[in-house]
Design an enzyme around this catalytic site. Structure first.
Site, PDB file in Angstrom:
ATOM      1  CB  SER A 175      -4.002  -3.604  -1.951  1.00 23.94           C
ATOM      2  OG  SER A 175      -3.083  -4.635  -2.198  1.00 23.94           O
TER       3      SER A 175
ATOM      4  CE  LYS B 222      -4.105  -7.094  -3.786  1.00 20.09           C
ATOM      5  NZ  LYS B 222      -3.227  -7.346  -2.629  1.00 20.09           N
TER       6      LYS B 222
ATOM      7  CE1 TYR C 265      -3.156  -7.560  -8.456  1.00 19.95           C
ATOM      8  CE2 TYR C 265      -0.839  -7.119  -8.833  1.00 19.95           C
ATOM      9  CZ  TYR C 265      -1.895  -7.264  -7.971  1.00 19.95           C
ATOM     10  OH  TYR C 265      -1.710  -7.099  -6.619  1.00 19.95           O
TER      11      TYR C 265
ATOM     12  CB  VAL D 288       1.751  -0.506  -1.087  1.00 15.32           C
ATOM     13  CG1 VAL D 288       1.761  -1.774  -0.261  1.00 15.32           C
ATOM     14  CG2 VAL D 288       1.595  -0.796  -2.558  1.00 15.32           C
TER      15      VAL D 288
ATOM     16  CE1 TYR E 242      -1.828  -4.803   1.823  1.00 15.92           C
ATOM     17  CE2 TYR E 242      -1.747  -2.806   3.111  1.00 15.92           C
ATOM     18  CZ  TYR E 242      -1.754  -3.435   1.899  1.00 15.92           C
ATOM     19  OH  TYR E 242      -1.688  -2.696   0.759  1.00 15.92           O
TER      20      TYR E 242
HETATM   21  N1  GLU Z   1       0.345  -3.577  -6.890  1.00 14.08           N
HETATM   22  C1  GLU Z   1       0.767  -3.943  -5.581  1.00 14.08           C
HETATM   23  C2  GLU Z   1       1.357  -5.344  -5.553  1.00 14.08           C
HETATM   24  O1  GLU Z   1       0.785  -6.250  -6.079  1.00 14.08           O
HETATM   25  C3  GLU Z   1      -0.384  -3.846  -4.641  1.00 14.08           C
HETATM   26  C4  GLU Z   1       0.025  -4.156  -3.247  1.00 14.08           C
HETATM   27  C5  GLU Z   1      -0.775  -3.444  -2.200  1.00 14.08           C
HETATM   28  O2  GLU Z   1      -1.223  -2.314  -2.361  1.00 14.08           O
HETATM   29  O3  GLU Z   1      -0.921  -4.080  -1.153  1.00 14.08           O
HETATM   30  O4  GLU Z   1       2.409  -5.552  -5.024  1.00 14.08           O
END
Ligand code: GLU
Length: 307
Positions: free
Chosen positions: A63, A66, A191, A261, A243
């Site tokens: 994440s 992002k 993605y 994560v 989060y």
């Molecule tokens: N690639 C992970 C997903 O989309 C990223 C989630 C994360 O790091 O919060 O589930």
């Protein structure tokens, strides 16, 4: 700021909490990580790096990516167009939650840090093909980190691609509502590669430094992104970067940060330095348990809260 031996001491303290966490394994390849690993780098504007732990360990961004794709699409399309497709409000829900999608009329993911919003953002990366869009993103990441060697883990990308059924369902919802209009498998390909971009905590810290310095790389003097873009990204880090623990993180630590994560955390202490952390044992909200502990120690000891 602290010395290397102080930082090593903090790492030792924080590591004790690894046993209360758990590595993410819903992406099977991430399940192989050692929960006791912990490394940190602090990158200063003069180029000095203070680090501790095994800083050659690599972490996939997950994440954290992002925030970087958001910066790229804000450069590609501008604020107005981007925020037509994705909102600016925190949700308080887990990152992959589908719950709030139906509540907003007309449908639009609430922010770019939850998966639905991130998928809408990745969809907006300019380029004629998935390969070209990924290449542009990778070049941007390399420039931010000042490291042309950065690449992605094919194993982690494939592992997520093969198991990302919930993310696919978010994509179909977005497609139904006209937020994305590309082939879902192509978007998932892009993605999952984006999330699997991997680097050390030193690279992460250097990217954090660029955000901390309002989009300018203090080592090359290059303005990599407009200061407004860096400001928007840092604001999202504060409101929804950790989060559904972002509120508590703002109160207790108070540093713009984004976690993933994989156990990575990228933090930007405005005007001062970038911090990169890798500690794969996660708490129940999905944040690195040892990384949070480390940031708390640093923030308290050196008064790093922006509030
Ligand atoms: N690639 C992970 C997903 O989309 C990223 C989630 C994360 O790091 O919060 O589930």
């Amino acid at each position: 700021m602290c010395t290397k031996s102080e930082l090593e001491q903090f790492v030792k303290q924080a590591k004790q909490y690894a046993r209360f966490g758990k590595v993410a394994d819903y992406i099977p390849a991430l399940g192989k990580a050692n929960p006791n690993d912990l490394s940190i780098a602090i990158y200063k504007p003069d180029g000095n790096v203070i680090d501790a732990g095994d800083t050659t360990d690599k972490v996939t961004l997950q994440s954290i990516s992002k925030i970087i794709t958001l910066a790229l699409v804000l450069i590609d399309h501008g604020e107005k167009e981007v925020f037509q497709k994705v909102g600016m409000e925190p949700t308080g829900d887990p990152f992959h939650s589908i719950a709030k999608l139906e509540e907003v009329q007309p449908a639009k993911p609430l922010n770019p840090m939850i998966n639905a919003g991130a998928l809408a953002v990745t969809h907006m990366i300019n380029g004629a093909s998935v390969e070209e869009r990924f290449w542009r993103l990778l070049q941007f990441v390399r420039k931010l980190a000042g490291n042309p060697e950065i690449s992605y883990s094919k194993e982690v990308a494939t592992s997520e691609f093969e198991t990302a059924f919930l993310n696919r369902s978010l994509c179909y919802f977005l497609k139904q509502h006209g937020i994305i209009n590309e082939d879902v498998e192509e978007l998932m390909d892009l993605y999952t590669k984006q999330c699997a971009i991997e680097m050390t905590c030193v690279d992460l810290a250097r990217i954090g430094l660029v955000f901390a310095m309002d989009g300018r790389d203090p080592l090359t003097g290059e303005q990599i992104m407009p200061s407004d873009v860096a400001r928007i990204c840092k604001t999202f880090m504060v409101t929804c970067g950790m989060y559904n623990a972002s509120g508590e993180f703002a109160i207790k630590i108070g540093i713009p940060a984004k976690s993933g994560v994989s156990g990575g955390i990228l933090a930007a202490v405005p005007g001062r330095f970038g911090i990169g952390i890798f500690g794969p044992a996660l708490d129940d909200k999905g944040n690195s348990i040892t990384g949070m502990k480390l940031l708390k120690l640093l923030s308290k000891t050196y008064s790093l809260s922006i509030f």
